[in-house]
Every structure is written in structure tokens, then in C-alpha cells.
Design a protein around this motif. Structure first.
Motif, PDB file in Angstrom:
ATOM      1  N   SER A 290       0.902  -1.171   0.083  1.00  0.00           N
ATOM      2  CA  SER A 290      -0.071   0.082   0.072  1.00  0.00           C
ATOM      3  C   SER A 290       0.887   1.375   0.019  1.00  0.00           C
ATOM      4  O   SER A 290       1.934   1.160   0.404  1.00  0.00           O
ATOM      5  CB  SER A 290      -0.940  -0.153   1.219  1.00  0.00           C
ATOM      6  N   ILE A 291       0.341   2.423  -0.474  1.00  0.00           N
ATOM      7  CA  ILE A 291       1.087   3.658  -0.495  1.00  0.00           C
ATOM      8  C   ILE A 291       1.538   3.959   1.059  1.00  0.00           C
ATOM      9  O   ILE A 291       2.648   4.405   1.079  1.00  0.00           O
ATOM     10  CB  ILE A 291       0.147   4.825  -1.117  1.00  0.00           C
ATOM     11  N   ILE A 292       0.712   3.686   1.919  1.00  0.00           N
ATOM     12  CA  ILE A 292       1.241   3.716   3.460  1.00  0.00           C
ATOM     13  C   ILE A 292       2.287   3.105   3.670  1.00  0.00           C
ATOM     14  O   ILE A 292       3.416   3.751   4.306  1.00  0.00           O
ATOM     15  CB  ILE A 292      -0.113   3.541   4.605  1.00  0.00           C
ATOM     16  N   ALA A 295       5.465   4.330   1.829  1.00  0.00           N
ATOM     17  CA  ALA A 295       5.865   5.836   2.513  1.00  0.00           C
ATOM     18  C   ALA A 295       6.667   5.249   3.733  1.00  0.00           C
ATOM     19  O   ALA A 295       8.040   5.757   3.908  1.00  0.00           O
ATOM     20  CB  ALA A 295       4.874   6.386   2.890  1.00  0.00           C
ATOM     21  N   SER A 296       6.329   4.246   4.395  1.00  0.00           N
ATOM     22  CA  SER A 296       6.921   3.896   5.746  1.00  0.00           C
ATOM     23  C   SER A 296       8.370   3.263   5.623  1.00  0.00           C
ATOM     24  O   SER A 296       9.169   3.562   6.345  1.00  0.00           O
ATOM     25  CB  SER A 296       6.100   3.153   6.560  1.00  0.00           C
ATOM     26  N   SER A 302       4.676  10.520   7.398  1.00  0.00           N
ATOM     27  CA  SER A 302       3.185  10.777   7.053  1.00  0.00           C
ATOM     28  C   SER A 302       2.967  10.433   5.302  1.00  0.00           C
ATOM     29  O   SER A 302       3.966  10.793   4.832  1.00  0.00           O
ATOM     30  CB  SER A 302       2.696  12.028   7.474  1.00  0.00           C
ATOM     31  N   THR A 303       1.915   9.777   4.934  1.00  0.00           N
ATOM     32  CA  THR A 303       1.689   9.819   3.858  1.00  0.00           C
ATOM     33  C   THR A 303       1.367  11.130   3.035  1.00  0.00           C
ATOM     34  O   THR A 303       1.943  11.114   1.858  1.00  0.00           O
ATOM     35  CB  THR A 303       0.264   8.766   3.592  1.00  0.00           C
ATOM     36  N   PHE A 306       4.881  12.178   2.155  1.00  0.00           N
ATOM     37  CA  PHE A 306       5.382  11.284   1.187  1.00  0.00           C
ATOM     38  C   PHE A 306       4.931  11.854  -0.091  1.00  0.00           C
ATOM     39  O   PHE A 306       5.729  11.781  -1.314  1.00  0.00           O
ATOM     40  CB  PHE A 306       4.972   9.905   1.581  1.00  0.00           C
ATOM     41  N   SER A 307       3.345  11.870  -0.320  1.00  0.00           N
ATOM     42  CA  SER A 307       2.946  12.207  -1.530  1.00  0.00           C
ATOM     43  C   SER A 307       3.267  13.670  -2.071  1.00  0.00           C
ATOM     44  O   SER A 307       3.532  13.761  -3.249  1.00  0.00           O
ATOM     45  CB  SER A 307       1.362  12.424  -1.426  1.00  0.00           C
ATOM     46  N   ARG A 319      -0.240   7.589  -6.123  1.00  0.00           N
ATOM     47  CA  ARG A 319      -1.481   6.736  -6.670  1.00  0.00           C
ATOM     48  C   ARG A 319      -1.305   6.670  -8.482  1.00  0.00           C
ATOM     49  O   ARG A 319      -1.627   5.698  -8.641  1.00  0.00           O
ATOM     50  CB  ARG A 319      -2.783   7.603  -6.238  1.00  0.00           C
TER      51      ARG A 319
END
Length: 383
Positions: A290-292, A295-296, A302-303, A306-307, A319
Motif C-alpha cells: 500500500s502507499i502507506i 511511505a513507511s 506521514s503519507t 510522502f505524496s 497513486r
């Protein structure tokens, strides 16, 4: 009652490509470029592409691994080609001859698309055919080519598609470039089918870059800088502070910043961020994380942050990166008036003096394969 007229849709003529082999060309890169074309024909069940190997005199030419290849034709043989791709390898500055340059310039005058794989871009640049174009070449030649041909817009990307010029670095990069072109010519389904046949997990795009070894950029003169970058690469999930990095190599923070600015033309924090975002890009494209989680794994707390960083660096949000982006069509060239009579409706057929294409032989041999004609190409598709 009026019956609708029956319209016969004749399949588009095969896209014809000539591969110009330079002495000491890389056989691996040539195969990476030709094999997708062969498989495209097999899966479509018809000749979407045909190809010819060429040399100055048509005599056997030696690849960088010592094997000899007998080309299909000499440069003097008149062939109707849509594209010419120069296949380079070891020592391109020594392999390019006057005959190569003159012939490539004649192909440009016929408004044919020009391309290069491995170090073949050197030949196009020497012929003055890459001035003002973006181009890719194997990372070993990047610095030398930039110095020799300052008008060429060199990029460390795996491959480049700029108007009527295409170029790729070596190894398997030509495979990615050809799959991208095939997708634009005949659709993603065919390109995906080829990828499956070659057990290719992911087709790398134009924005993917070569991994240029830092040792090649810096040499052995900056061991502390190499050590710092190695520490950064080993600690992407939990980034190390700049003060701590400086202590590891017995430097002050100011010395560390000066070192990065002088040799890598950026601040150490920016370089570290680039490493983390590049890793994130790989995870987005190659895993189902997942994007979360991505990022981690790349050290972002935090997402949203990161975005924001991802969008600023790559120009698109994470995304959209995962979903893929739409690229413009690679359109065929517009012929000059004086050449229009030379390349007419039957242009894709070789002239009478031309040799038979090995594409037809390969297609005949593939007729018994279970995947033959397994991908349907719509009538009228093709370039």
C-alpha cells in the motif's frame, strides 16, 4: 431496401526496421530489440513487423562477445524502411565509419525514424542527427558523449523517445523501449502478452533511469563521499541525520555539505531524499505494498508528506504512478514532397533487390505454437 456497403479493411503493412550493426556491437542488446518484434508477430498471427540486419558491405561482422553475424544486406541495397536503429557496443568512437555517417544522413533525408541501442547514439550524434534531441546511451559513455557532442540533450534514462528519434542504453533496456513502441503501435494487450512470454515482470518506462555506479562518477578520489552514500542507501527506512553521517566519516556538517555540492551538485539532504523517493518508485511499480507501507519503508512519517515530496520530485502523485500514465502516440514521419514518390502505399515491401526478411521465416516456424495468433489486433491498427 438499401444494404450497407461492405468495406474491406486490409491489414496495415508491416512496420519495417533496419538494424545497422557497428563493429563490436552488443549481441545481447540486439536480441533485446529484435525478440519483442518476433513475439509480436507470433502473438498477432501475422507480420506486424519485419526487420533486416545491415552492415557497410554485407560481410559478417563481429559482436563484442566474439561471435560473427552475417547481415541480411549491405548499405548499398535499396530497402524501404520505416526506422533505422544503430546497434553499438564496445568503442563506438572507433566503430563509426564515414560510410555509416553518409548512409544515416541519407535515411534522415528520407524522413525515416532513427534510433539507437547501447552505444549506437554515438553514430547518430556524429552524423549530426541528434542535435537538439534528447538521447540515451549506456552510462559508460555518458560523460564522453556529452563532451564530444554538446548539442545533444543527453539523459541518464533507460531510453528516450523524442519526436522521430528513439534511443536506449544497453542490456535489457532495448526490450523496454521496443515494448513501449509496440504498445503505442498495437495496444497494451499485445505488449503485455509479449512481457508474459518473456517472463518480464514489469515494463520499465521512459522515466526510469539507469543506475550509474557512483564509483564511475567519482572515481576513487572521494572515498568518504562513497562511504556516506553507502550509509544512506543502507538506511532508507530510518534515515540518519546529517550530523551523524558527518561524524561517521570524521567530517563536520559544513564539510559534508561542501563535498556533496562540489561533486554531486546538490545538498546531502536532497541526495538522501532522491534515494528514498527512487526506492519508493521501485516499490510502487514492483510490489503490491500500500502507499502507506511504501511511505513507511522509505522513511516518511506521514503519507501526505510522502505524496507531496513524490509529486514535487517526479511530477505525479504516488497513486497515479501506480496506475500508470498515458503517453502520446509515436506517430510516423511526414515525408517531404521530393520523397513522396519513393515511399508510396507499398513502401513497406522491400524493393526487388532487397533480401527476404527473417521475420517471415520466424513467423512460419511459430505457426505450430499454442500462442500463435492468441492476441487479436483490430483491423486498421498499426503504423
Amino acid at each position: 431496401m438499401t444494404l450497407p456497403s461492405q468495406v474491406s479493411h486490409k491489414p496495415a503493412a508491416p512496420h519495417s526496421i533496419g538494424f545497422l550493426l557497428l563493429e563490436n556491437f552488443t549481441l545481447f542488446s540486439l536480441a533485446s530489440a529484435i525478440e519483442p518484434l518476433r513475439m509480436a508477430n507470433q502473438l498477432a498471427g501475422r507480420e506486424l513487423y519485419r526487420w533486416y540486419t545491415l552492415s557497410v558491405d554485407g560481410q559478417p561482422i563481429r559482436a563484442s562477445d566474439g561471435l560473427q553475424v552475417t547481415p541480411d544486406a549491405a548499405l548499398s541495397v535499396p530497402l524501404s524502411l520505416d526506422m533505422v536503429i544503430v546497434c553499438g557496443g564496445v568503442g563506438p568512437n572507433r566503430s563509426v565509419q564515414r560510410e555509416h555517417i553518409a548512409w544515416l544522413q541519407s535515411q534522415a533525408r528520407l524522413s525515416r525514424h532513427l534510433g539507437a541501442i547501447c552505444t549506437g547514439s554515438w553514430a547518430l550524434a556524429k552524423a549530426g542527427l541528434l542535435d537538439g534531441y534528447e538521447a540515451s546511451i549506456h552510462w559508460e559513455c555518458l560523460a564522453a558523449m556529452q563532451e564530444a557532442f554538446p548539442r545533444v540533450i543527453l539523459t541518464p534514462r533507460l531510453f528516450s523517445i523524442d519526436r522521430d528519434r528513439v534511443s536506449s542504453s544497453g542490456g535489457t533496456a532495448p526490450l523496454d523501449m521496443m515494448l513501449t513502441l509496440i504498445s503505442r503501435h498495437h495496444g497494451r494487450e499485445l505488449a503485455a502478452g509479449i512481457s508474459e512470454m518473456f517472463i518480464c515482470d514489469r515494463v520499465r518506462g521512459e522515466s526510469d533511469q539507469q543506475r550509474v555506479p557512483l564509483k564511475h562518477v567519482l572515481g576513487t578520489t572521494q572515498p568518504k563521499l562513497l562511504e556516506i552514500v553507502a550509509l544512506m542507501e543502507a538506511n532508507l527506512e530510518e534515515p540518519i541525520g546529517l550530523d551523524e553521517l558527518a561524524d561517521y566519516v570524521d567530517l563536520s556538517r559544513r564539510q559534508l555539505e561542501r563535498l556533496f555540492q562540489k561533486h554531486l551538485l546538490c545538498a546531502p539532504s536532497r541526495y538522501y531524499l532522491k534515494l528514498r523517493l527512487t526506492r519508493a518508485r521501485q516499490l510502487l511499480k514492483q510490489t503490491s505494498f500500500s502507499i502507506i507501507d511504501v511511505a513507511s519503508a522509505c522513511g516518511f512519517v506521514s503519507t501526505p508528506h510522502f505524496s507531496k515530496c513524490y509529486r514535487e520530485f517526479f511530477g505525479i502523485p504516488p497513486r497515479d504512478e501506480r496506475l500508470g500514465i498515458t503517453t502520446p502516440e509515436f506517430s510516423p514521419p511526414t515525408l517531404k514532397k521530393e520523397d513522396a514518390t519513393l515511399l508510396k502505399s507499398a513502401t513497406f515491401e522491400p524493393l526487388s533487390a532487397g533480401p527476404p526478411s527473417s521475420a517471415g521465416v520466424a513467423l512460419d516456424q511459430a505457426r505450430g505454437e499454442p500462442t500463435y495468433a492468441s492476441v487479436k489486433i483490430k483491423q486498421g491498427e498499426g503504423v
